[in-house]
Enzyme design. Sequence first.
Site, PDB file in Angstrom:
ATOM      1  N   LEU A  68      12.022 -19.414  -5.293  1.00  0.00           N
ATOM      2  CA  LEU A  68      10.935 -18.683  -4.636  1.00  0.00           C
ATOM      3  C   LEU A  68       9.587 -19.057  -5.245  1.00  0.00           C
ATOM      4  O   LEU A  68       9.427 -19.083  -6.467  1.00  0.00           O
ATOM      5  CB  LEU A  68      11.157 -17.167  -4.792  1.00  0.00           C
ATOM      6  CG  LEU A  68      10.119 -16.293  -4.090  1.00  0.00           C
ATOM      7  CD1 LEU A  68      10.288 -16.355  -2.570  1.00  0.00           C
ATOM      8  CD2 LEU A  68      10.209 -14.841  -4.552  1.00  0.00           C
ATOM      9  N   ASP A 103       0.835  -1.197   0.000  1.00  0.00           N
ATOM     10  CA  ASP A 103       0.000   0.000   0.000  1.00  0.00           C
ATOM     11  C   ASP A 103       0.874   1.254   0.000  1.00  0.00           C
ATOM     12  O   ASP A 103       1.993   1.235   0.507  1.00  0.00           O
ATOM     13  CB  ASP A 103      -0.897  -0.038   1.250  1.00  0.00           C
ATOM     14  CG  ASP A 103      -2.089   0.895   1.125  1.00  0.00           C
ATOM     15  OD1 ASP A 103      -2.281   1.498   0.050  1.00  0.00           O
ATOM     16  OD2 ASP A 103      -2.823   1.028   2.112  1.00  0.00           O
ATOM     17  N   HIS A 132       2.717   3.648  -9.002  1.00  0.00           N
ATOM     18  CA  HIS A 132       2.465   2.241  -9.283  1.00  0.00           C
ATOM     19  C   HIS A 132       3.650   1.603 -10.012  1.00  0.00           C
ATOM     20  O   HIS A 132       3.998   0.458  -9.748  1.00  0.00           O
ATOM     21  CB  HIS A 132       1.184   2.072 -10.100  1.00  0.00           C
ATOM     22  CG  HIS A 132      -0.051   2.429  -9.334  1.00  0.00           C
ATOM     23  ND1 HIS A 132      -0.261   1.998  -8.041  1.00  0.00           N
ATOM     24  CD2 HIS A 132      -1.142   3.174  -9.656  1.00  0.00           C
ATOM     25  CE1 HIS A 132      -1.423   2.466  -7.606  1.00  0.00           C
ATOM     26  NE2 HIS A 132      -1.969   3.195  -8.560  1.00  0.00           N
TER      27      HIS A 132
HETATM   28  C1  FPP Z   1      -1.745   0.489  -3.287  1.00  0.00           C
HETATM   29  O1  FPP Z   1      -1.328   1.781  -3.494  1.00  0.00           O
HETATM   30  C2  FPP Z   1      -1.346  -0.384  -4.334  1.00  0.00           C
HETATM   31  C3  FPP Z   1      -2.171  -0.948  -5.260  1.00  0.00           C
HETATM   32  C4  FPP Z   1      -3.608  -0.725  -5.375  1.00  0.00           C
HETATM   33  C5  FPP Z   1      -1.703  -1.830  -6.284  1.00  0.00           C
HETATM   34  C6  FPP Z   1      -0.436  -2.561  -6.016  1.00  0.00           C
HETATM   35  C7  FPP Z   1       0.237  -2.675  -7.292  1.00  0.00           C
HETATM   36  C8  FPP Z   1       1.565  -2.594  -7.472  1.00  0.00           C
HETATM   37  C9  FPP Z   1       2.556  -2.465  -6.412  1.00  0.00           C
HETATM   38  C10 FPP Z   1       2.106  -2.607  -8.831  1.00  0.00           C
HETATM   39  C11 FPP Z   1       1.979  -3.836  -9.604  1.00  0.00           C
HETATM   40  C12 FPP Z   1       2.152  -5.117  -8.902  1.00  0.00           C
HETATM   41  C13 FPP Z   1       2.888  -6.136  -9.360  1.00  0.00           C
HETATM   42  C14 FPP Z   1       2.828  -7.488  -8.745  1.00  0.00           C
HETATM   43  C15 FPP Z   1       3.807  -5.972 -10.483  1.00  0.00           C
HETATM   44  P1  FPP Z   1      -2.436   2.905  -3.464  1.00  0.00           P
HETATM   45  O2  FPP Z   1      -2.685   3.330  -4.864  1.00  0.00           O
HETATM   46  O3  FPP Z   1      -3.639   2.413  -2.745  1.00  0.00           O
HETATM   47  O4  FPP Z   1      -1.715   4.017  -2.663  1.00  0.00           O
HETATM   48  P2  FPP Z   1      -2.418   5.131  -1.777  1.00  0.00           P
HETATM   49  O5  FPP Z   1      -3.197   4.419  -0.703  1.00  0.00           O
HETATM   50  O6  FPP Z   1      -1.265   5.905  -1.244  1.00  0.00           O
HETATM   51  O7  FPP Z   1      -3.294   5.921  -2.696  1.00  0.00           O
END
Ligand code: FPP
Length: 237
Positions: A126, A15, A32
């Site tokens: 892994l 997150d 992202h």
């Molecule tokens: C939360 O950040 C993250 C996500 C909703 C998506 C997680 C995705 C990735 C890390 C990228 C792709 C993954 C892989 C496996 C390659 P948020 O957008 O909720 O952040 P915020 O809460 O600060 O807005």
Amino acid sequence: MDNIKIPKHLAIIMDGNGRWAKKRLLPRAMGHSAGAKNVETICEAAWNMGIKYLTVYAFSTENWKRSEDEVSTLMKLLKQYMDGCIEKSRKNNMRVRVIGDISKLSPEMQASIRRLEDYSKDFDGLQFTVALNYGGRDEIIRSVKKMAEKVKAGEIEADEITEEMLSEGLDTWELPDPDLLVRTSGELRISNFMLWQLAYTEFYFTDVYWPDFDEEELRKAVDYYGNRDRRYGGRNS
Ligand code: FPP
């Protein structure tokens, strides 16, 4: 070398990509992509620490509610990741699985996932799992439906249903339950992630945003787990 206890299965709620980008006055998409890059770093660091299973929450069943623009950015990024991961899996002997209801994803994405899962299926490094269009409640419901079908077909009696049967119907049927759950960026929730599997898992929360969660931060989480285990005698005790 310390002899701290290492979790066999680490699960991560990644997150804070959006806040990481905002802090730097960058578009959310950059957060992202920095987050996606960090997945690779953590896969390597986890394996080097002796972690055998790593599961990450990449896209939840609730994430469809985000703006169309953001959903399409995330899907594009995930598709790129799946395609690029073939080479990474070969280089690192890493097996990749996807959990979640992939039938709702685009045919191209489904094809990429199948290709990657099939390509990496014999790799015994892994064991990396990506949760994609994943929701814990949805996964439990899908497992319950499989059991209901068996009851309907007369294969089992309703009162013969066991925890093991429900577990075997989950997308994670081949994986041990996580020993440690990490959530980054300061939120203290599990947000529908692995609801059944987290029953005995230790939780570690940190304020660090996911793109900044590096090897040193992972070490802190693993040390926390090792110390918890020493103090309280471990899970199930
Ligand atoms: C939360 O950040 C993250 C996500 C909703 C998506 C997680 C995705 C990735 C890390 C990228 C792709 C993954 C892989 C496996 C390659 P948020 O957008 O909720 O952040 P915020 O809460 O600060 O807005």
